[in-house]
Design a protein around this motif. Structure first.
Motif, PDB file in Angstrom:
ATOM      1  N   PHE A 198      46.149  38.647  24.400  1.00 52.60           N
ATOM      2  CA  PHE A 198      45.262  38.289  25.488  1.00 52.60           C
ATOM      3  C   PHE A 198      43.834  38.288  24.979  1.00 52.60           C
ATOM      4  O   PHE A 198      43.506  38.925  23.973  1.00 52.60           O
ATOM      5  N   TYR A 199      42.985  37.534  25.663  1.00 50.29           N
ATOM      6  CA  TYR A 199      41.583  37.513  25.292  1.00 50.29           C
ATOM      7  C   TYR A 199      40.982  38.914  25.434  1.00 50.29           C
ATOM      8  O   TYR A 199      41.479  39.730  26.206  1.00 50.29           O
ATOM      9  N   PRO A 200      39.917  39.192  24.698  1.00 53.04           N
ATOM     10  CA  PRO A 200      39.277  40.512  24.823  1.00 53.04           C
ATOM     11  C   PRO A 200      38.927  40.850  26.274  1.00 53.04           C
ATOM     12  O   PRO A 200      38.474  39.978  27.024  1.00 53.04           O
ATOM     13  N   HIS A 201      39.187  42.075  26.663  1.00 54.27           N
ATOM     14  CA  HIS A 201      38.859  42.596  27.995  1.00 54.27           C
ATOM     15  C   HIS A 201      39.689  41.947  29.105  1.00 54.27           C
ATOM     16  O   HIS A 201      39.345  42.052  30.276  1.00 54.27           O
ATOM     17  N   SER A 202      40.791  41.288  28.738  1.00 49.63           N
ATOM     18  CA  SER A 202      41.647  40.655  29.746  1.00 49.63           C
ATOM     19  C   SER A 202      42.848  41.533  30.031  1.00 49.63           C
ATOM     20  O   SER A 202      43.609  41.883  29.134  1.00 49.63           O
ATOM     21  N   ASP A 203      43.008  41.927  31.294  1.00 50.79           N
ATOM     22  CA  ASP A 203      44.190  42.661  31.720  1.00 50.79           C
ATOM     23  C   ASP A 203      45.364  41.681  31.727  1.00 50.79           C
ATOM     24  O   ASP A 203      45.274  40.595  32.289  1.00 50.79           O
ATOM     25  N   PRO A 204      46.498  42.031  31.104  1.00 52.01           N
ATOM     26  CA  PRO A 204      47.579  41.062  30.959  1.00 52.01           C
ATOM     27  C   PRO A 204      48.256  40.637  32.250  1.00 52.01           C
ATOM     28  O   PRO A 204      48.857  39.575  32.298  1.00 52.01           O
ATOM     29  N   ASN A 205      48.187  41.434  33.286  1.00 55.54           N
ATOM     30  CA  ASN A 205      48.892  41.037  34.508  1.00 55.54           C
ATOM     31  C   ASN A 205      48.301  41.766  35.704  1.00 55.54           C
ATOM     32  O   ASN A 205      48.494  42.965  35.855  1.00 55.54           O
ATOM     33  N   ILE A 206      47.584  41.046  36.533  1.00 57.93           N
ATOM     34  CA  ILE A 206      47.077  41.647  37.759  1.00 57.93           C
ATOM     35  C   ILE A 206      47.715  40.930  38.942  1.00 57.93           C
ATOM     36  O   ILE A 206      48.009  39.737  38.869  1.00 57.93           O
ATOM     37  N   PRO A 207      47.970  41.634  40.027  1.00 58.07           N
ATOM     38  CA  PRO A 207      48.691  41.031  41.151  1.00 58.07           C
ATOM     39  C   PRO A 207      47.812  40.059  41.933  1.00 58.07           C
ATOM     40  O   PRO A 207      46.581  40.129  41.879  1.00 58.07           O
ATOM     41  N   PRO A 208      48.439  39.164  42.679  1.00 57.60           N
ATOM     42  CA  PRO A 208      47.672  38.320  43.604  1.00 57.60           C
ATOM     43  C   PRO A 208      47.071  39.185  44.696  1.00 57.60           C
ATOM     44  O   PRO A 208      47.480  40.335  44.889  1.00 57.60           O
ATOM     45  N   SER A 209      46.112  38.633  45.416  1.00 54.92           N
ATOM     46  CA  SER A 209      45.410  39.469  46.395  1.00 54.92           C
ATOM     47  C   SER A 209      44.698  38.622  47.430  1.00 54.92           C
ATOM     48  O   SER A 209      44.612  37.405  47.311  1.00 54.92           O
ATOM     49  N   ASP A 210      44.187  39.289  48.442  1.00 58.03           N
ATOM     50  CA  ASP A 210      43.213  38.714  49.366  1.00 58.03           C
ATOM     51  C   ASP A 210      41.874  39.319  48.979  1.00 58.03           C
ATOM     52  O   ASP A 210      41.640  40.513  49.200  1.00 58.03           O
ATOM     53  N   ASP A 211      41.021  38.510  48.365  1.00 58.53           N
ATOM     54  CA  ASP A 211      39.767  39.003  47.806  1.00 58.53           C
ATOM     55  C   ASP A 211      38.682  39.016  48.881  1.00 58.53           C
ATOM     56  O   ASP A 211      38.221  37.957  49.306  1.00 58.53           O
ATOM     57  N   PRO A 212      38.257  40.180  49.333  1.00 58.73           N
ATOM     58  CA  PRO A 212      37.249  40.233  50.405  1.00 58.73           C
ATOM     59  C   PRO A 212      35.877  39.718  49.969  1.00 58.73           C
ATOM     60  O   PRO A 212      35.087  39.286  50.801  1.00 58.73           O
TER      61      PRO A 212
END
Length: 307
Positions: free
Chosen positions: A31-45
């Protein structure tokens, strides 16, 4: 990073991986630097952008993350099929890098987006990336009668105004997916434009790496590496936007693509936007920089331009 291994054990070494005598492929990066490999979908406030994950095909591991902007109702939104980069062997539609970029773009442009999770080398060698991205485009098209498998697309997508875009390897895939549409079209679905950010094509040191990742390639003139004139001339869209970066190692091949498209006889509208003083895919690594914000703004303006 790569382990410390005796060079005598290495049969070939490329920008993103090396191959051992026993056939084992060792990636230098996942993964690119500082990239979390898997984050969940969301409702971004903070942006009002909603996202969810969908399985596209039960016959192959194809999935996607769909993004819906805050302003989805009552207007119908053009959908963007987004194809992530990563050298055909790393990154993900579900990583923090691409989730953040696509979310920001959806908020800025007020469009829907379908971000493709395609197979990566070495587990799924090329052409899986091309085939699976096209499967997702066909899946989007299956909603043209308002009775497809996903409610968000049925309720909100304007399939008369579809765009395809991607960066780096994803830009290469973008071109190939569009060239597959050809004269056959996608039924009632209309692909209006393509957006290619810092595209990878043939004519540089990474050509051998691409060919290694694609055992069935047809050589340096393979149209998926070096787009054929007939494919350029027959691109099934009216508009193309190509992003370049002054210090990008892919700058020359990006410029070559632009010149070949101009000469091909394609009769659409071409725009080129070059960011000065920055390197390849800077917008992913410095998303809050002035150049990155300008790129997102230009991307959004292109999507919403009325012609």
């Amino acid at each position: 990073m790569a382990s410390q291994t005796d060079d005598d054990d290495i049969t070939c070494r490329f920008r993103f991986f090396q191959v051992h005598k026993d056939g084992r492929v060792e990636l230098f990066y996942h993964f690119y630097p500082h990239s979390d490999p898997n984050i969940p979908p969301s409702d971004d406030p903070s942006t009002g952008v909603r996202s969810k994950d969908v399985t596209i095909s039960s016959h192959s591991p194809v999935s996607a993350r769909i993004y819906l902007p805050k302003s989805a109702k009552p207007d119908r939104k053009l959908p963007l099929l987004y194809i992530h980069g990563g050298g055909f062997c790393m990154e993900s539609a579900f990583s923090s890098t691409y989730h953040g970029f696509v979310s920001n773009l959806v908020a800025e442009a007020s469009v829907m987006a379908v971000s493709v999770e395609y197979g990566l080398f070495p587990e799924r060698p090329i052409p899986a990336c091309y085939d699976e991205s096209f499967i997702v485009l066909q899946w989007i098209a299956s909603h043209s009668d308002g009775n497809g498998p996903d409610a968000w697309l049925n309720d909100h997508a304007d399939l008369k105004r579809v765009f395809i875009g991607g960066d780096s390897a994803g830009a290469n895939i973008t071109h190939t997916v569009a060239s597959r549409i050809g004269s056959n079209g996608l039924g009632d679905v209309k692909v209006v434009g393509l957006i290619m950010v810092h595209p990878f094509f043939g004519g540089m040191e990474d050509d051998d790496m691409w060919m290694y990742m694609f055992p069935g390639n047809t050589g340096l003139q393979d149209p998926r590496l070096k787009p054929a004139t007939e494919d350029l001339a027959g691109l099934a869209c009216e508009r193309v936007l190509v992003f370049l970066a002054e210090k990008d190692h892919l700058l020359a091949v990006g410029k070559s693509y632009v010149e070949e498209l101009k000469k091909s006889g394609w009769n659409g509208s071409l725009e080129v936007f070059e960011s000065l003083g920055v390197e390849h895919c800077f917008h992913l690594f410095q998303p809050n920089s002035e150049n990155a914000l300008d790129l997102v703004s230009k991307f959004a303006s292109f999507l919403n331009k009325v012609v």
